[in-house]
Design a protein around this motif. Structure first.
Motif, PDB file in Angstrom:
ATOM      1  N   PRO A 110       0.805  -1.233   0.000  1.00  0.00           N
ATOM      2  CA  PRO A 110       0.000   0.000   0.000  1.00  0.00           C
ATOM      3  C   PRO A 110       0.831   1.272   0.000  1.00  0.00           C
ATOM      4  CG  PRO A 110      -0.950  -1.571   1.491  1.00  0.00           C
ATOM      5  CD  PRO A 110       0.343  -2.171   1.020  1.00  0.00           C
ATOM      6  N   ALA A 111       2.002   1.250   0.729  1.00  0.00           N
ATOM      7  CA  ALA A 111       2.829   2.459   0.751  1.00  0.00           C
ATOM      8  C   ALA A 111       3.364   2.767  -0.635  1.00  0.00           C
ATOM      9  CB  ALA A 111       3.983   2.275   1.739  1.00  0.00           C
ATOM     10  N   LYS A 112       3.837   1.727  -1.339  1.00  0.00           N
ATOM     11  CA  LYS A 112       4.343   1.909  -2.704  1.00  0.00           C
ATOM     12  C   LYS A 112       3.217   2.393  -3.622  1.00  0.00           C
ATOM     13  CE  LYS A 112       8.374   0.945  -4.702  1.00  0.00           C
ATOM     14  NZ  LYS A 112       9.446   0.241  -4.049  1.00  0.00           N
ATOM     15  N   ALA A 113       2.007   1.819  -3.437  1.00  0.00           N
ATOM     16  CA  ALA A 113       0.874   2.234  -4.266  1.00  0.00           C
ATOM     17  C   ALA A 113       0.536   3.695  -4.022  1.00  0.00           C
ATOM     18  CB  ALA A 113      -0.343   1.364  -3.971  1.00  0.00           C
ATOM     19  N   ARG A 114       0.691   4.158  -2.761  1.00  0.00           N
ATOM     20  CA  ARG A 114       0.445   5.567  -2.452  1.00  0.00           C
ATOM     21  C   ARG A 114       1.419   6.470  -3.206  1.00  0.00           C
ATOM     22  NH1 ARG A 114      -3.123   6.922   1.529  1.00  0.00           N
ATOM     23  NH2 ARG A 114      -3.503   4.881   2.438  1.00  0.00           N
ATOM     24  N   ALA A 115       2.729   6.069  -3.200  1.00  0.00           N
ATOM     25  CA  ALA A 115       3.730   6.867  -3.916  1.00  0.00           C
ATOM     26  C   ALA A 115       3.419   6.903  -5.405  1.00  0.00           C
ATOM     27  CB  ALA A 115       5.123   6.289  -3.678  1.00  0.00           C
ATOM     28  N   LEU A 116       3.037   5.739  -5.968  1.00  0.00           N
ATOM     29  CA  LEU A 116       2.723   5.702  -7.403  1.00  0.00           C
ATOM     30  C   LEU A 116       1.506   6.569  -7.726  1.00  0.00           C
ATOM     31  CD1 LEU A 116       3.232   1.972  -8.402  1.00  0.00           C
ATOM     32  CD2 LEU A 116       4.396   3.938  -9.318  1.00  0.00           C
ATOM     33  N   GLY A 117       0.480   6.521  -6.866  1.00  0.00           N
ATOM     34  CA  GLY A 117      -0.713   7.331  -7.116  1.00  0.00           C
ATOM     35  C   GLY A 117      -0.414   8.807  -7.072  1.00  0.00           C
ATOM     36  N   THR A 118       0.410   9.222  -6.089  1.00  0.00           N
ATOM     37  CA  THR A 118       0.797  10.640  -6.019  1.00  0.00           C
ATOM     38  C   THR A 118       1.538  11.060  -7.275  1.00  0.00           C
ATOM     39  OG1 THR A 118       1.096  10.229  -3.690  1.00  0.00           O
ATOM     40  CG2 THR A 118       1.838  12.330  -4.506  1.00  0.00           C
ATOM     41  N   PHE A 119       2.420  10.170  -7.742  1.00  0.00           N
ATOM     42  CA  PHE A 119       3.199  10.475  -8.945  1.00  0.00           C
ATOM     43  C   PHE A 119       2.285  10.647 -10.155  1.00  0.00           C
ATOM     44  CE2 PHE A 119       6.155   8.768 -12.314  1.00  0.00           C
ATOM     45  CZ  PHE A 119       6.785   9.977 -12.476  1.00  0.00           C
ATOM     46  N   GLY A 120       1.283   9.751 -10.279  1.00  0.00           N
ATOM     47  CA  GLY A 120       0.354   9.876 -11.406  1.00  0.00           C
ATOM     48  C   GLY A 120      -0.430  11.166 -11.369  1.00  0.00           C
ATOM     49  N   VAL A 121      -0.904  11.536 -10.166  1.00  0.00           N
ATOM     50  CA  VAL A 121      -1.651  12.789 -10.044  1.00  0.00           C
ATOM     51  C   VAL A 121      -0.769  13.977 -10.404  1.00  0.00           C
ATOM     52  CG1 VAL A 121      -2.614  14.327  -8.328  1.00  0.00           C
ATOM     53  CG2 VAL A 121      -3.370  11.996  -8.431  1.00  0.00           C
ATOM     54  N   GLU A 122       0.528  13.920 -10.005  1.00  0.00           N
ATOM     55  CA  GLU A 122       1.408  15.049 -10.315  1.00  0.00           C
ATOM     56  C   GLU A 122       1.688  15.146 -11.803  1.00  0.00           C
ATOM     57  OE1 GLU A 122       4.757  14.838  -7.847  1.00  0.00           O
ATOM     58  OE2 GLU A 122       3.734  15.758  -6.157  1.00  0.00           O
ATOM     59  N   ILE A 123       1.746  13.997 -12.490  1.00  0.00           N
ATOM     60  CA  ILE A 123       1.900  14.055 -13.952  1.00  0.00           C
ATOM     61  C   ILE A 123       0.703  14.774 -14.573  1.00  0.00           C
ATOM     62  CG2 ILE A 123       1.897  12.643 -16.031  1.00  0.00           C
ATOM     63  CD1 ILE A 123       3.574  10.629 -14.587  1.00  0.00           C
ATOM     64  N   GLY A 124      -0.506  14.446 -14.092  1.00  0.00           N
ATOM     65  CA  GLY A 124      -1.695  15.120 -14.616  1.00  0.00           C
ATOM     66  C   GLY A 124      -1.663  16.612 -14.371  1.00  0.00           C
ATOM     67  N   VAL A 125      -1.295  17.009 -13.139  1.00  0.00           N
ATOM     68  CA  VAL A 125      -1.215  18.436 -12.816  1.00  0.00           C
ATOM     69  C   VAL A 125      -0.182  19.129 -13.700  1.00  0.00           C
ATOM     70  CG1 VAL A 125      -0.612  20.079 -11.021  1.00  0.00           C
ATOM     71  CG2 VAL A 125      -1.973  18.106 -10.453  1.00  0.00           C
ATOM     72  N   GLY A 126       0.976  18.466 -13.908  1.00  0.00           N
ATOM     73  CA  GLY A 126       2.033  19.064 -14.722  1.00  0.00           C
ATOM     74  C   GLY A 126       1.583  19.295 -16.149  1.00  0.00           C
ATOM     75  N   ILE A 127       0.897  18.294 -16.752  1.00  0.00           N
ATOM     76  CA  ILE A 127       0.439  18.448 -18.138  1.00  0.00           C
ATOM     77  C   ILE A 127      -0.534  19.616 -18.249  1.00  0.00           C
ATOM     78  CG2 ILE A 127      -0.925  17.363 -19.936  1.00  0.00           C
ATOM     79  CD1 ILE A 127       0.243  14.715 -19.119  1.00  0.00           C
ATOM     80  N   THR A 128      -1.500  19.683 -17.315  1.00  0.00           N
ATOM     81  CA  THR A 128      -2.484  20.758 -17.392  1.00  0.00           C
ATOM     82  C   THR A 128      -1.843  22.128 -17.215  1.00  0.00           C
ATOM     83  OG1 THR A 128      -4.218  19.329 -16.591  1.00  0.00           O
ATOM     84  CG2 THR A 128      -4.581  21.660 -16.369  1.00  0.00           C
TER      85      THR A 128
END
Lengths: 151, 109
Positions: A110-128
């Motif tokens: 779950p901790a690794k999944a949390r890091a991956l989810g944060t990373f995905g959200v930040e990619i979305g924010v960066g693109i926008t």
């Protein structure tokens, strides 16, 4: 009469500097959860590299690289990535943007999944942020014409 | 030894920053001010950041400290390339917009 928008020194240095600036923007996005930075800051730097391209060359050259259509698609794509990751968490049975539940998909802790989810959200924010920065700058500098900068 | 070298670098860099600032305040017109800040700030930033990179190596020659020094030197190299170009761009657009240079008789109208 020398064209104000064509200067060989500025164009050469811009061509030299734009790829490292974009690489640094990706570094800032990817290291957002270890060090200062994140999606918004990295997206701003990525947008600044395109703004430097507009300043050194002209708007037509930049729109050949990233056209208005693709730019608009990028604006929506980032929001879709952000809300999509949140909705996937919702579908899997946790709260909105509760990334810990993503370990059902990725088969990691779950901790690794949390890091991956944060990373995905930040990619979305960066693109926008990148696409919105470029869009705002193009509209402001040309008065909405998108042909060339106004005097 | 490293600390002494770092102090020398940073002191020289601060000296160049000071001369650039004095030039910015005291020089008579736009072009003189641009060349003072362009040259002084570039060399000052390069020397100051090189001094900081050397000073951080006091923590031992391991991979993380060397990496941080290399990152600081990347910033220095970026400033060394970008600052003269920005100075050139500002000066050239000033020339094309018709800013008159200073002569002994004062600024020509």
């Amino acid at each position: 009469m020398i064209n104000r928008f064509e200067n060989i020194i500025i164009q050469t240095i811009s061509r030299l500097l734009i790829p490292p600036i974009q690489l640094y923007a990706l570094y800032v996005i990817a290291h957002g959860h270890y060090s200062p930075g994140g999606g918004f800051q990295g997206g701003c730097i990525l947008g600044a590299s395109f703004i430097l391209m507009v300043i050194a060359y002209d708007i037509k050259e930049t729109k050949r690289m990233i056209s208005e259509k693709i730019n608009t698609i990028f604006i929506s794509l980032g929001v879709i990535i952000y809300s999509g990751i949140g909705a996937v968490c919702l579908i899997l049975g946790a709260d909105y943007l509760d990334y810990g539940i993503l370990n059902k998909i990725f088969s990691v802790s779950p901790a690794k999944a949390r890091a991956l989810g944060t990373f995905g959200v930040e990619i979305g924010v960066g693109i926008t942020v990148m696409a919105v920065m470029v869009s705002i700058f193009l509209n402001l500098v040309s008065g909405g014409e998108h042909e060339e900068a106004q005097e | 030894m490293l600390t002494t070298l770092a102090i020398i670098f940073i002191a020289t860099g601060v000296f160049f920053f000071t001369t650039a600032t004095i030039g910015l305040i005291r020089f008579p017109d736009f072009y003189c001010r641009m060349q003072a800040t362009g040259k002084g700030d570039t060399l000052g930033a390069l020397l100051s950041l090189a001094g900081l990179a050397l000073y951080y190596l006091n923590n031992g020659f391991s991979l993380p400290t060397i990496l941080i020094s290399i990152k600081v030197m990347f910033i220095a190299i970026f400033i060394f390339i970008a600052n003269p170009t920005a100075t050139h761009a500002i000066t050239k657009s000033g020339l094309e917009c018709g800013v008159k240079p200073w002569t002994k008789e004062g600024i020509q109208k």
